[in-house]
Design an enzyme around this catalytic site. Structure first.
Site, PDB file in Angstrom:
ATOM      1  N   ASP A  14       0.843  -1.253  -0.015  1.00 57.43           N
ATOM      2  CA  ASP A  14      -0.259  -0.057   0.072  1.00 57.43           C
ATOM      3  C   ASP A  14       0.859   1.244  -0.005  1.00 57.43           C
ATOM      4  O   ASP A  14       2.008   1.268   0.092  1.00 57.43           O
ATOM      5  CB  ASP A  14      -1.036  -0.290   1.080  1.00 57.43           C
ATOM      6  CG  ASP A  14      -2.273   0.682   0.866  1.00 57.43           C
ATOM      7  OD1 ASP A  14      -2.048   1.943   0.069  1.00 57.43           O
ATOM      8  OD2 ASP A  14      -3.417   0.636   1.476  1.00 57.43           O
TER       9      ASP A  14
HETATM   10  C1  NOJ Z   1      -3.903   4.049   0.072  1.00 57.05           C
HETATM   11  C2  NOJ Z   1      -5.314   3.045   0.291  1.00 57.05           C
HETATM   12  O1  NOJ Z   1      -5.144   2.460   1.745  1.00 57.05           O
HETATM   13  C3  NOJ Z   1      -5.493   1.890  -0.863  1.00 57.05           C
HETATM   14  O2  NOJ Z   1      -6.690   1.400  -0.644  1.00 57.05           O
HETATM   15  C4  NOJ Z   1      -5.173   2.742  -2.168  1.00 57.05           C
HETATM   16  O3  NOJ Z   1      -5.535   1.696  -3.095  1.00 57.05           O
HETATM   17  C5  NOJ Z   1      -3.864   3.049  -2.168  1.00 57.05           C
HETATM   18  N1  NOJ Z   1      -3.698   4.204  -1.295  1.00 57.05           N
HETATM   19  C6  NOJ Z   1      -3.635   4.071  -3.699  1.00 57.05           C
HETATM   20  O4  NOJ Z   1      -4.448   5.167  -3.898  1.00 57.05           O
END
Ligand code: NOJ
Length: 735
Positions: free
Chosen positions: A289
């Site tokens: 993430d």
């Molecule tokens: C943070 C989030 O937790 C995740 O769900 C998302 O896909 C990513 N950032 C990318 O934006």
């Protein structure tokens, strides 16, 4: 995701030509960086956003005009394998650099958060899951895949399939609720919808199941927080949806921010290598993430960035989202023998496999005619599907005195700032909508030909307007009050300790009720709210969630009775915030909640949720009778009669639950095993049949072994998880 032999050969031959730097480049994902043009440094802007000095909307406005760096030089140098974005012309531009100006011409995989639609935004997942309509889950995902491809996105960071049982967590909005069975069916359908229409490269994307794993169990419902659980709970509750997604062919997965039993999921070899890639057999790759590899230093699990990168790579984390740690540290780590070259090869093999499977080598660009068609506006079929999804996701919670459906000539006082705002209909994680496509509740009621006067009166934030309240009460035959949460109160980083109606909305409802006029309360929110007072005092309650671009039209159709609501809750609604986590399928305790003091409950709150999982009414009524459970060698043949006992056609979701009466581990008091959605005419009855395979009646123990234990089971069938018929059955053998 299945590759042909020829595709596998293509991957291997590319891999054999790559330098170490080129390989590491494939493991690096970039998003556009903001490079100034502001009065204050960008880092300060982020701080201002984080500490609340800068409202989200202002921040977005500033960002829209900001200068961005798309890392063209790094792409040209072969240092980038993936980028984020949803601008098709920019995608083509960057792709052209990757394909034409790098040594091996490996295309980029372009990813984006398309969680519940891109331009055609459909309901947030917790709402859509309540339709219990697997075919709908699939269709909306297929639509999202097409729109994504038209925007140059070939990799959707979806579906989000975190089982979540604590409504304080803001991200409950993004996922399919509290039940592993529903979450698994949702996951499978979404993977099929996103990936399976391979008739053209314009029709499918790579799915990214997230957040792996147990993110929904974050302690206290606080985002990014620690999780801790037994292996049996991990396997029985949090892993099934991911297992289902991989079985269905999910191409990729995203690791979650949380630590699990002390090891951040970003560097968790057990969950990544042993379970996801080993036991489940994920063929594609895993991405971290955002910033998560770097955060392992803050977690205190690595001393520095290089150490975090080494741990992540070795644990099976194939791609680094946004930290540059792989780019900056992996080469040295390999040279010093801290990361085996085979680890790098494995990651790159997986990434290239997905790129090949996506057809990016043959068709790296979005054709200009596809972009133009997309820019012309939404296809009517997409609008129609967004509307149907919204209609199917509305839950009728209470309808005392049959106030609903409204009569077409009733003079409506529409109340609540949320009712007039087209900006609030799409909900959290909706990034591609255009205001011109969004229908507010006010617009929807007007378009339906309603006799509507609008009095904003107040909303989730700010003060109440006494004069508007007075007029609303004086003028209408009926008051429709729209209350709930703004989009920014839900989603990521939006955990709340108090999940009753925010601001002065309860007071607003009290004042409206005092008028003596019929009050219809429409909830527009992204999480189960604590509704003890509301459930007790309000005669009519409609849960409308954040329904997407067609929210206003769908809700108007429900309120006027053109559509008969049939959705159910995918999550239990607590009475008060302190009841969280509250969920129907909790493990049995030795002292189940009851009248006696010495039972598992609170002294100052009910022990049951106000509305349980699976609950939802209709403008008609359904009666269940004649539950029969017959044992066959390999399965239970379960049937029940459901009759429409009301005066109009309606949709019902019959739900099958089971309880393992005595087992070697404490089991849930009830667990959903199947559901069936169907329509019945007035007076019509139907025999609903469920086939419960005996092999599906077991559970995972703390050695992660799946066990089937003979003994007594109770089978339940009903229209929600509380009101059920039941029958006990003794299973003597599972073989
Ligand atoms: C943070 C989030 O937790 C995740 O769900 C998302 O896909 C990513 N950032 C990318 O934006």
């Amino acid at each position: 995701m299945k590759l042909t032999d020829a595709q596998r050969e293509q991957v291997e031959s590319l891999l054999s030509l790559m330098t170490l730097d080129e390989k590491i480049g494939q493991m690096n994902q970039e998003s556009p960086s903001i490079v100034g043009g502001f009065d204050v440094p960008f880092s300060e802007l982020i701080e201002m956003l984080t500490d609340g000095r800068l409202p989200q909307k202002e921040f977005e406005k500033i960002m829209a005009t900001a200068k961005q760096d798309f890392h063209e030089d790094d792409i040209r140098a072969g240092l980038v394998g993936s980028v984020m974005g949803n601008d098709p012309r920019k995608a083509n531009e960057l792709q052209k650099i990757a394909v034409e100006e790098t040594r091996l011409g490996i295309p980029l995989i372009i990813g984006f958060d398309v969680i519940h639609g891109l331009r055609s935004v459909y309901p947030i997942a917790i709402a859509e899951a309540g339709s219990f309509d697997d075919a709908l889950f699939e269709e909306t995902a297929r639509m999202a895949a097409r729109e994504s491809r038209a925007c140059g996105v070939c990799w959707n960071f979806a579906p989000m399939i975190d089982v979540a049982r604590d409504a304080r967590w803001g991200r409950v909005s993004e996922g399919p609720g509290e039940d592993p069975c529903l979450a698994s069916r949702f996951a499978r359908a979404k993977i099929r919808g996103l990936q399976n229409d391979r008739s053209s490269t314009e029709n499918y994307v790579a799915a990214c199941t997230k957040h792996y794993v147990a993110y929904g169990a974050c302690e206290g419902g606080r985002d990014y927080n620690t999780t801790s659980m037994a292996v049996s709970q991990l396997y029985n509750v949090y892993l099934p949806a991911f297992r289902a997604a991989v079985e269905e062919g999910a191409a990729t997965a995203m690791a979650s921010f949380n630590d699990l039993n002390g090891v951040p999921c970003t560097v968790n070899e057990y969950t990544l290598r042993d379970i996801l890639k080993g036991e489940f057999g994920l063929e594609g790759f895993v991405v971290s993430d955002a910033n998560a590899i770097k955060e392992c230093v803050i977690h205190g699990i690595a001393e520095n960035d290089a150490g975090a990168g080494i741990q992540a790579a070795k644990a099976g984390m194939d791609m680094d989202m946004g930290t540059h740690i792989y780019r900056d540290h992996l080469r040295k780590a390999v040279e010093e023998g801290k990361v085996p070259p085979a680890v790098i090869d494995e990651a790159v093999r997986r990434i290239l496999s997905v790129k090949v499977w996506l057809g990016l080598f043959e068709r790296p660009y979005v054709p200009e005619e596809v972009i133009e068609a997309y820019e012309k506006g939404l296809p009517p079929a997409h609008v129609a599907l967004a509307r149907r999804a919204a209609e199917e996701s509305v839950v009728l919670l209470k309808n005392e005195g049959g106030v609903l459906p409204l009569k077409k000539d009733a003079k409506i006082s529409l109340v609540g700032t949320l009712a007039g705002s087209a900006d609030e209909v799409c909900g959290a994680w909706a990034m591609g909508w255009k205001k011109e496509d969004c229908v507010s509740i006010l617009d929807g009621l007007n378009k339906a030909g309603g006799n509507v006067a609008y009095y904003p009166c107040g909303g989730p934030e700010g003060e109440l307007n006494a004069a508007e309240i007075e007029s609303a009460c004086a003028e209408g035959d009926v008051i429709v009050a729209v209350v709930g949460e703004t989009v920014s109160m839900t989603g990521e980083a939006s955990s709340k300790a108090n999940i009753s109606l925010p601001g002065r909305q309860r007071e607003l409802l009290q004042r409206l009720l005092a008028s003596g006029k019929p009050v219809v309360t429409v909830l527009m929110n992204g999480r189960p709210l604590a509704l003890q007072w509301e459930a007790e005092h309000l005669p009519v309650l409609v849960e409308a969630w954040h329904l997407g671009i067609q929210m206003g039209n769908a809700l108007a159709a429900v309120l006027y009775g053109v559509v008969n609501p049939g959705a159910k809750l995918a999550s239990s609604f607590p009475a008060v915030s302190g009841q969280c986590p509250v969920y129907y399928n909790h493990p049995s305790t030795g002292r189940p909640a009851g009248k006696s003091k010495f039972t598992s409950k609170y002294l100052d709150a009910p022990w049951e949720p106000v509305f349980p999982f699976g609950y939802g009414l209709s403008y008609t009524s359904f009666a269940y009778s004649g539950l029969r459970v017959e044992e066959q060698p390999a399965y239970l043949d379960i049937s029940v009669t459901v009759k429409n006992t009301g005066a109009r056609r309606g949709t019902e979701v019959a739900q099958l639950y089971m309880r393992d009466v005595a087992a070697s581990l404490v089991r849930p008091v009830k667990e959903c095993k199947d559901y069936a959605r169907f329509e019945l005419d007035p007076g019509e009855e139907k025999t609903v049949r469920f086939t419960l395979q005996k092999r599906d009646m077991g559970f995972y123990n703390n050695d992660a072994a799946y066990v089937l234990e003979p003994g007594a089971f109770v089978i339940y069938v009903g229209g929600n998880s509380r009101d059920v018929l039941e029958q006990e059955i003794e299973i003597r053998s599972f073989s």
